[in-house]
Scaffold this motif. Structure first.
Motif: not given
Length: 137
Positions: A64, A106-107, A110, A112-113
């Motif tokens: 990530r 952004t991370m 997300s 996914e994070y």
């Protein structure tokens, strides 16, 4: 100095942190304190310690970080305190370098994070995040 470990920042603190003027790359110093036993919000049964749950997060967060141009810089257990005094020492220190506040935001926003962050929350008793400017001695 008062020290207060937290797992997640308040919405107000998030706004203040990410709402400031962009000033480029920074290194986030993470002082981590683990739970004795991981506790997942969904109530799943687990034999994982807090450190083991956090290790699942740590292994996955590397990807990530890379996705937003960030880099893990260091992680290791705290083994002693030479100077100062704290009621209870942290268990681990981790450093991550981000190219910008926007990259970090952004991370963490997300999907996914968010999927891997369940291990972070399950394992952490609390932490301090300290934003620093990269530099040299």
């Amino acid at each position: 100095m008062k020290v207060f470990n937290q797992v997640n920042p308040s919405p107000e603190l998030m706004q203040e942190f990410f709402g400031g003027e962009e000033d480029g790359a920074f290194v986030m110093v993470n002082l981590l304190k683990f739970k004795d036993k991981a506790e997942y919000a969904d109530g799943r049964d687990t034999d994982l310690s807090g450190a083991e749950a956090y290790a699942l997060y740590g292994a996955a967060v590397v990807e990530r970080l890379a996705a937003v141009g960030a880099k893990p810089r260091y992680s290791g257990p705290v083994t002693g305190l030479m100077l100062g005094e704290v009621e209870e020492n942290w268990d681990m220190v981790a450093l991550a370098e981000y190219p910008s506040l926007e990259a970090m935001k952004t991370m963490i926003m997300s999907p996914e994070y968010q999927k891997i962050a369940v291990h972070r929350v399950a394992g952490l008793e609390g932490q301090l995040n300290i934003k620093t400017k990269p530099g040299s001695l």
